[in-house]
Design a protein around this motif. Sequence first.
Motif, PDB file in Angstrom:
ATOM      1  N   VAL A   6       0.867  -1.194   0.000  1.00 47.17           N
ATOM      2  CA  VAL A   6       0.000   0.000   0.000  1.00 47.17           C
ATOM      3  C   VAL A   6       0.898   1.237   0.000  1.00 47.17           C
ATOM      4  O   VAL A   6       1.748   1.392   0.880  1.00 47.17           O
ATOM      5  CB  VAL A   6      -0.908   0.017   1.253  1.00 47.17           C
ATOM      6  N   GLY A   8       1.162   5.594  -0.699  1.00 43.66           N
ATOM      7  CA  GLY A   8       0.596   6.926  -0.968  1.00 43.66           C
ATOM      8  C   GLY A   8       1.746   7.877  -1.243  1.00 43.66           C
ATOM      9  O   GLY A   8       2.815   7.759  -0.652  1.00 43.66           O
ATOM     10  N   LEU A   9       1.542   8.826  -2.164  1.00 40.69           N
ATOM     11  CA  LEU A   9       2.644   9.724  -2.552  1.00 40.69           C
ATOM     12  C   LEU A   9       2.338  11.179  -2.239  1.00 40.69           C
ATOM     13  O   LEU A   9       1.206  11.638  -2.386  1.00 40.69           O
ATOM     14  CB  LEU A   9       2.878   9.656  -4.074  1.00 40.69           C
ATOM     15  N   GLU A  10       3.373  11.886  -1.803  1.00 45.14           N
ATOM     16  CA  GLU A  10       3.307  13.342  -1.704  1.00 45.14           C
ATOM     17  C   GLU A  10       4.368  13.864  -2.677  1.00 45.14           C
ATOM     18  O   GLU A  10       5.547  13.634  -2.466  1.00 45.14           O
ATOM     19  CB  GLU A  10       3.616  13.777  -0.271  1.00 45.14           C
ATOM     20  N   VAL A 153      -0.996  15.358  -3.069  1.00 40.80           N
ATOM     21  CA  VAL A 153      -1.062  14.261  -2.101  1.00 40.80           C
ATOM     22  C   VAL A 153      -2.095  13.240  -2.573  1.00 40.80           C
ATOM     23  O   VAL A 153      -3.250  13.594  -2.815  1.00 40.80           O
ATOM     24  CB  VAL A 153      -1.465  14.786  -0.704  1.00 40.80           C
ATOM     25  N   THR A 154      -1.675  12.005  -2.729  1.00 43.48           N
ATOM     26  CA  THR A 154      -2.638  10.976  -3.153  1.00 43.48           C
ATOM     27  C   THR A 154      -3.190  10.242  -1.930  1.00 43.48           C
ATOM     28  O   THR A 154      -2.609  10.283  -0.853  1.00 43.48           O
ATOM     29  CB  THR A 154      -1.997   9.905  -4.063  1.00 43.48           C
ATOM     30  N   PRO A 156      -3.829   6.477  -0.220  1.00 45.13           N
ATOM     31  CA  PRO A 156      -2.938   5.308  -0.290  1.00 45.13           C
ATOM     32  C   PRO A 156      -3.471   4.268  -1.273  1.00 45.13           C
ATOM     33  O   PRO A 156      -3.858   3.175  -0.885  1.00 45.13           O
ATOM     34  CB  PRO A 156      -2.923   4.786   1.149  1.00 45.13           C
ATOM     35  N   ASN A 193       5.139   7.045   0.947  1.00 46.15           N
ATOM     36  CA  ASN A 193       4.613   6.407   2.161  1.00 46.15           C
ATOM     37  C   ASN A 193       4.267   4.958   1.853  1.00 46.15           C
ATOM     38  O   ASN A 193       3.515   4.691   0.914  1.00 46.15           O
ATOM     39  CB  ASN A 193       3.355   7.123   2.637  1.00 46.15           C
ATOM     40  N   PHE A 204      -5.043  -1.011   7.406  1.00 47.80           N
ATOM     41  CA  PHE A 204      -3.716  -0.643   6.952  1.00 47.80           C
ATOM     42  C   PHE A 204      -2.656  -1.049   7.964  1.00 47.80           C
ATOM     43  O   PHE A 204      -2.917  -1.041   9.173  1.00 47.80           O
ATOM     44  CB  PHE A 204      -3.615   0.872   6.761  1.00 47.80           C
ATOM     45  N   GLY A 205      -1.470  -1.364   7.479  1.00 45.45           N
ATOM     46  CA  GLY A 205      -0.348  -1.657   8.361  1.00 45.45           C
ATOM     47  C   GLY A 205       0.353  -0.373   8.796  1.00 45.45           C
ATOM     48  O   GLY A 205      -0.023   0.725   8.385  1.00 45.45           O
ATOM     49  N   ARG A 207       2.935   2.488   8.647  1.00 47.74           N
ATOM     50  CA  ARG A 207       3.588   3.020   7.449  1.00 47.74           C
ATOM     51  C   ARG A 207       4.890   3.739   7.789  1.00 47.74           C
ATOM     52  O   ARG A 207       5.045   4.304   8.876  1.00 47.74           O
ATOM     53  CB  ARG A 207       2.659   3.988   6.738  1.00 47.74           C
ATOM     54  N   LYS A 261       8.358   9.908  13.093  1.00 49.40           N
ATOM     55  CA  LYS A 261       7.411  10.684  12.301  1.00 49.40           C
ATOM     56  C   LYS A 261       6.910  11.869  13.122  1.00 49.40           C
ATOM     57  O   LYS A 261       6.421  11.711  14.231  1.00 49.40           O
ATOM     58  CB  LYS A 261       6.252   9.773  11.899  1.00 49.40           C
TER      59      LYS A 261
HETATM   60  P1  ADP Z   1       0.443  13.025   7.357  1.00 49.68           P
HETATM   61  O1  ADP Z   1      -0.425  14.163   7.721  1.00 49.68           O
HETATM   62  O2  ADP Z   1       0.982  12.275   8.496  1.00 49.68           O
HETATM   63  O3  ADP Z   1       1.500  13.376   6.341  1.00 49.68           O
HETATM   64  P2  ADP Z   1      -1.493  12.121   5.481  1.00 49.68           P
HETATM   65  O4  ADP Z   1      -2.819  11.590   5.856  1.00 49.68           O
HETATM   66  O5  ADP Z   1      -1.391  13.481   4.899  1.00 49.68           O
HETATM   67  O6  ADP Z   1      -0.523  11.955   6.699  1.00 49.68           O
HETATM   68  O7  ADP Z   1      -0.867  11.112   4.467  1.00 49.68           O
HETATM   69  C1  ADP Z   1       0.357  11.311   3.909  1.00 49.68           C
HETATM   70  C2  ADP Z   1       0.518  10.312   2.795  1.00 49.68           C
HETATM   71  O8  ADP Z   1       0.615   9.001   3.353  1.00 49.68           O
HETATM   72  C3  ADP Z   1      -0.652  10.275   1.825  1.00 49.68           C
HETATM   73  O9  ADP Z   1      -0.152  10.218   0.509  1.00 49.68           O
HETATM   74  C4  ADP Z   1      -1.362   9.002   2.176  1.00 49.68           C
HETATM   75  O10 ADP Z   1      -1.943   8.413   1.039  1.00 49.68           O
HETATM   76  C5  ADP Z   1      -0.240   8.111   2.675  1.00 49.68           C
HETATM   77  N1  ADP Z   1      -0.673   7.089   3.619  1.00 49.68           N
HETATM   78  C6  ADP Z   1      -1.488   7.219   4.671  1.00 49.68           C
HETATM   79  N2  ADP Z   1      -1.627   6.052   5.313  1.00 49.68           N
HETATM   80  C7  ADP Z   1      -0.885   5.142   4.636  1.00 49.68           C
HETATM   81  C8  ADP Z   1      -0.610   3.733   4.803  1.00 49.68           C
HETATM   82  N3  ADP Z   1      -1.102   3.032   5.805  1.00 49.68           N
HETATM   83  N4  ADP Z   1       0.206   3.154   3.920  1.00 49.68           N
HETATM   84  C9  ADP Z   1       0.754   3.862   2.925  1.00 49.68           C
HETATM   85  N5  ADP Z   1       0.542   5.140   2.718  1.00 49.68           N
HETATM   86  C10 ADP Z   1      -0.261   5.797   3.561  1.00 49.68           C
END
Ligand code: ADP
Length: 472
Positions: A6, A8-10, A153-154, A156, A193, A204-205, A207, A261
Amino acid sequence: MNYELVIGLETHVELSTESKIFCSCGGHSAANEPNDCVCPACSGMPGMLPVMNKRVVELAVTAGLMLNCDINKYTTFDKKNYYYPDLPCAYQITQLNHPICTNGCVTLKTSAGSRDIRIKQIHMEEDAGKLVHGGKYSYVDFNRTSVPLIEIVTQPDFRSAEEVVTYLNKLKSMFRSGGISECEEGAMRCDVNISVRPEGSEAFGVRTEIKNMSSFEAIERAIHYEAQRHMDALEFETEELVQETRRFDDASGKTMAMRNKETESDYRYFPDANLMPIIIDDAWLDEIKAKKPAAVDEKAEDYRAAGISEKEIDMLISNHKVSKLLDDIVAMGCKAKDAAAWILTDCAGILRKDGKTLNDLTITAEKLFAVTSMVDRGDINRNAGKKILIAIIEDDVDPVAYCKEKGLDKKFDASAVEAVIEKVIAENTQSVQDYKNGKVKAIQALFGACMKELKGAGDPAVIKTVLEEKLK
Ligand code: ADP
Ligand code: MG
Ligand code: ZN
C-alpha cells in the motif's frame, strides 16, 4: 503469507513561473551563483511582507483541473513552524486548512489494467533554501527559498512500484504539456509512504515515509527494499515496525531511519495573517479553464487522428513549447503531419548540427508558417524551404525577404530552370554525347550539375522533365 503493498505519494513540483511565490525575485533556475537571486523578503529580513504571485494560483488550479479536482473558491495560507538554517523565517508558508484543490482522480494504464488513483489534495507552498556542506563549514544558498511549489497528495491507492512510476511519468508529461513545470531533475520530488498488509485484509499496516526522492529509478528500488523490510518484519519478526521517516541510500540500496514521524502539532501550524484569503470567483476560474491545454490523452488522440506517428506524439506530449508551436501553425493552416515533419525532423536536424536540441528552438510560429505555406502554395520547393529555415534558425532572417534576396522562388518555375539547363548541356558535351549513345545513366551527371548550378534550390521533378525534353 501473501502481502499487499500500500503506497501513498506526496509529490512536490516546482512551478514554471517567472518569479518566486511571494516576492519578485526570478525563479531560481535563472540564478548562476549562490544567493544571487535573493531579496529582503525571501531571505526573511524583519518587517518584510509576502505578496502573492497570481500566476502560482493559476498554475495550481490548472494542475487541479488536469487531475480532476474540486477547485476551492476560498483558499488560505498557514505557517508551518520549524527551525533549520535553510529556512530564514523559521517557518514555511504552506496550506493546511484550506488547500486550493481537493478530491481529484487520475486514471493509470498499467500491465494490471486501468487503475484509478484518488488525489486527496493539491496545495501551494514555498520551497526552502539549500545547504551546501564543505569541509569545516556548511553554507546556505537562498536562491531556492520561496520558489513556488505545488504538493500533490494521493490517497494510499498504489499497489505496486510500477503503478507509482506510471503515475509519476503521467504527472510529468501532463505538467510539461500544460506549461505547469518543466519537471527537470530535482524539480519533482516525492515523499513515498509505504505499508504492507496481509492480502484480503482491510486494515492498513504501520507506514513509513521515505523522504525527498527525485529519481524514478531510485524510487522503484526504494519501494522494493522497503516493502521487503516490512514483510520480513511481519513474517519473521526481524524487527518492530514503527511509523517513522526514512531516507534511501542510493549506494547501498537500503533505507535508513532519519527521525520519528513528526505530527501536525509538532509544527504549531497557524494561519498566516500576512496573506489575505484568496477567492477564486467563477469569472477567474472560467478564464483559467479557457487557457488550460487539452488533457494529454485527448491531445495525443488528436495527434494520432491527424496521422502523426507514435514516436512524434511522445516528443510533442513531453515538450510543451514544441507542441504549442505545432498547434499554432496548424491553427494557421499547416497540415498537422507536415507541421510535425518540419519541426521534429527539419528544425531538430538543423539544431542538432550545432549541438542543440528542440528546447533551444526560438523560431516564431509566424516565420515557420511563412515557410511551410510558401512550400504548400508551390512558390518554392521543399529544399528551398529548408534553406530558408536554416537562415531563420541561425540568423533570424525574414523568410519572404530572404527568399526574394536569394532568388529561391524563381528557380522553381520551369522557365527559369530552362536557362540553367541549357547552360549545363552546353558545358557538358561529353555527358550529352554519352546519353545520346544510349548511356541512360549519363543523365544523372547532368542532373547533378543542374542542381549544383541552382544551389540545391531547384525542383527535382521539374528539372528532370525539362532536361529530358532538351536532350531529345
Ligand atoms: P500526514 O499528515 O501524516 O503526512 P497524510 O494523511 O497526509 O498523513 O498522508 C500522507 C501520505 O501518506 C498520503 O499520501 C497518504 O496516502 C499516505 N498514507 C497514509 N496512510 C498510509 C498507509 N497506511 N500506507 C501507505 N501510505 C499511507
Ligand atoms: Mg503529509
Ligand atoms: Zn526574493
